[in-house]
Write an enzyme that holds these catalytic residues in place. Sequence first.
Site, PDB file in Angstrom:
ATOM      1  N   LYS A 138       0.843  -1.206   0.000  1.00  0.00           N
ATOM      2  CA  LYS A 138       0.000   0.000   0.000  1.00  0.00           C
ATOM      3  C   LYS A 138       0.877   1.255   0.000  1.00  0.00           C
ATOM      4  CE  LYS A 138      -3.380   2.568   2.725  1.00  0.00           C
ATOM      5  NZ  LYS A 138      -4.598   2.453   3.529  1.00  0.00           N
ATOM      6  N   HIS A 268      22.123  -7.229 -33.989  1.00  0.00           N
ATOM      7  CA  HIS A 268      20.978  -6.693 -34.733  1.00  0.00           C
ATOM      8  C   HIS A 268      20.096  -7.825 -35.256  1.00  0.00           C
ATOM      9  CE1 HIS A 268      22.645  -2.732 -34.333  1.00  0.00           C
ATOM     10  NE2 HIS A 268      23.789  -3.160 -34.801  1.00  0.00           N
TER      11      HIS A 268
END
Length: 506
Positions: A138, A268
């Site tokens: 919380k 890549h």
Amino acid sequence: QSVQIKNALISVYYKDNLEPIIHELNRLGVNIYSTGGTETFIRNLGVNVIPVEDLTSYPSILGGRVKTLHPKVFGGILARRSFGGDKQQLEQYEIPEIDLVIVDLYPFEETVQSGAGAEDVIEKIDIGGISLIRAAAKNFKDVVIVASKDDYAGLENILKTQDGATTIDQRRSFAQKAFNISSNYDTHIFNYFNEAEPLPVFKQSIQTSQVLRYGENPHQKGTFYGNLDAMFNKLNGKELSYNNLVDVDAAVAIIDEFTEPTIAILKHTNACGVASRSFIKEAWIDALACDPVSAFGGVIIANAEIDAETATEIDKIFYEVLIAPAFTDEAVQILSGKKNRILLVRQPVELPVKHFKTLLNGVIEQDKDAVIEGPAQMTTVTEKAPTEAELKDLFFANKIVKHTKSNTIVFAKNNQLMASGVGQTSRVDALKQAIIKAQSFGFDLNGAVMASDAFFPFPDCAELAAEAGITAILQPGGSINDKLSVAMCNEKGLAMVTTGVRHFKH
Ligand code: 93A
């Protein structure tokens, strides 16, 4: 808002895997408060720990049923750091701010499963622990909540790389998982009382989102939607970037084609090194040999455990990410020497079978390319058939071709990638690129094989391949000019097989 951890409360049922976190907290000078068994465990590690009773001035009572349920504990967790009133009350009642809570709940579900009697089961309904979790979650604006052993590695990494500071995004993400754990825990309890109509329990595989440092380039924003923590256990390194994620995805896809110990190196999204060997260290050495220049800063993936010897070799080059199903402790130590290098232990998680991509003003979706051809799908179309060894290499090369950007040509020999031409606008250019690369790294292409992701529109590729020393070719076939390529192979004494399956990848 960054929060520095100064005080921690730790109360865990199972103590395993906690040790590295305790040592990190100790290194950072964090005060540790703890409950009975956990406190003993920490003290036995030679680390200072404050019994929670010293904080509450109250003993653990009712056989442990009430040990942390006290305002001095919950006040320190729930106080809003930005509220003057809360701050003042903490001072007034001498309550320390607790900014990290680690809980491993009583194993309720496990106790039910074990067939234990009702009394045992009821005793395993955690009250204090679940309250600690809910309170800390919380107050995630100020508090870090780690409510599961699954998150220890993530916490340890944060402690190491951020020296005890956490970001609001990280605290919120921990809180989200904490509420998932507390709600699942309560569902299990409800189901125990309501055996006839149990509620479904949704495990932690919930989708989460993660804001990335940036997108493909620094001026582009980026976010990942998914659950990386379920996929990988990160042992070392910085946050994965957008480009890292794209390469990691490609790495996972290619490595899953192989069963023998294999290493693939990607740049890549394309493989610039792949080798399968009896031992993973040899696989690394031969994968790196393919193109040690491109391997620099790449993503490395293994399908077998990384041991100390292999780790020592890999550690010699600069890489971005290293992924393996397991690492020996010694290997982790070797590879954790460099703070930024990312080490990921891959978890057995099923991956989606559909691919999506935004396109124009919509999205296109397709099935994943889940097909790979075996010897049964290979039809010899030339006078000469490939030898046993060539067939094996064609099979190997085809797996790489499938995961390389089109148009692509792959050369392989003896279960090692020799060179590839990637992402070219013509097939013959891909082939020329592969030849130049193989030559520049000193590979002798005599007796090597070649695979193509799609058919040859003209016989020029077969001719060039023959001149380069290639002896066997794999391609899907299906061109109206197939005959010309086959005739060229026959003239040059090459073997050619067709698979009938094209593997474009864009
Ligand atoms: O019986 S409880 O519900 N009462 C509590 O006040 C309490 N506080 C922590 N159980 C409580 N815990 C649980 O104790 C934690 O969730 C953890 O599972 C366990 C750790 O106990 P120990 O440190 O003595 O081994």
